[in-house]
Scaffold this active site. Structure first.
Site, short mmCIF file in Angstrom:
data_model
loop_
_atom_site.label_atom_id
_atom_site.label_comp_id
_atom_site.label_asym_id
_atom_site.label_seq_id
_atom_site.Cartn_x
_atom_site.Cartn_y
_atom_site.Cartn_z
N ASP A 8 48.49 32.94 52.52
CA ASP A 8 49.14 34.20 52.19
C ASP A 8 50.47 34.25 52.93
O ASP A 8 50.53 33.96 54.14
CB ASP A 8 48.28 35.39 52.62
N ASP A 128 40.90 42.91 41.88
CA ASP A 128 40.54 43.25 43.25
C ASP A 128 39.89 44.62 43.25
O ASP A 128 40.48 45.58 42.74
CB ASP A 128 41.77 43.25 44.15
#
Length: 242
Positions: A8, A128
């Site tokens: 990330d 998500d």
């Protein structure tokens, strides 16, 4: 099952978050390319990369970092801030193997449909969920849409790959949400990639038992609770004592 180690990116650096909270970001590695090379050396074939700044800015911010990661020889999938056909085209035309569309799946499903029409299996959708409801905008907003409902909509427009994250599990090393992953895998024909909560080899075995397409590992690799080489062996079906 395919294992995808995760990187990330925030402010150009490799970081990890807890439950998607940007305030918890902490640096976990020095250099994205060096990290990708280490994953390749351990036997990975793919890498999962997220533009955390892009997810908030609603446009790509760290694209140069992702393109640099291609030098590792790994297949790269990228998500975060990809909101237009031009964004998708930019990445795919420069060698990125798969692009993940997130918030646009909720707000502009027609763009997902057009992307799939043009690029087929190079398109994935990231779903998500927070308590089963789909979150967006870098997880800063939660909708009233159920994750199964959105997954079925995406299946109908031709999506073949879904990356599913239970936000409550993300970065917590408490194990993936096997129940929701099983529900999702049963509800749609798409290839499901599990994300969030994976801590150890037992978790990899549990995900294999669900017959999922893939699993993303992040914090467990950086914190040392999971060895990537061992995880890949287990994911490929080799018996390993856990």
């Amino acid at each position: 099952m395919i294992l995808l180690p995760a990187i990330d990116i925030k402010d150009g650096e490799c970081v990890r978050l807890r439950q998607g909270d940007y305030d918890t970001a902490h640096k976990v590695a020095q250099d994205p390319l060096v990290t990708a090379l280490s994953f390749a050396k351990s036997g990975a074939k793919w890498i999962h990369m997220v533009d955390l700044d892009g997810a908030k800015a609603k446009q790509p911010v760290n694209s140069e970092v992702f393109l640099k990661a291609l030098e590792s020889g790994l297949k790269v999938e990228v998500g975060g801030g990809i909101r237009t056909l031009a964004d998708v085209e930019y990445y795919l035309s420069r060698g990125i193997s798969r692009v993940i569309l997130g918030s646009v799946a909720l707000y502009d499903p027609s763009l997902v449909q057009e992307s799939v029409k043009r690029w087929g299996e190079k398109i994935a959708v990231g779903i998500d969920a927070r308590e089963g409801k789909v979150a967006a905008e870098g997880w800063t907003k939660t909708s009233k849409v159920d994750f199964i409902e959105l997954s079925k909509q995406m299946e109908q427009v031709g999506v073949k790959f879904i990356v599913f994250t239970d936000i409550a599990k993300d970065g917590m090393l408490t194990g993936p949400n096997l129940e929701q992953l099983h529900q999702l895998n049963q509800a749609v024909s798409c290839h499901i990639i599990a994300s969030g909560g994976i801590a150890n080899l037992q978790n990899i075995q549990d995900l294999c038992a669900l017959e999922l397409y893939g699993a993303i590992c992040g914090k467990s690799l950086y914190s040392g609770t999971l060895n990537l080489e061992d995880a890949i062996r287990v994911a490929q079906g080799e018996k390993q004592h856990v």
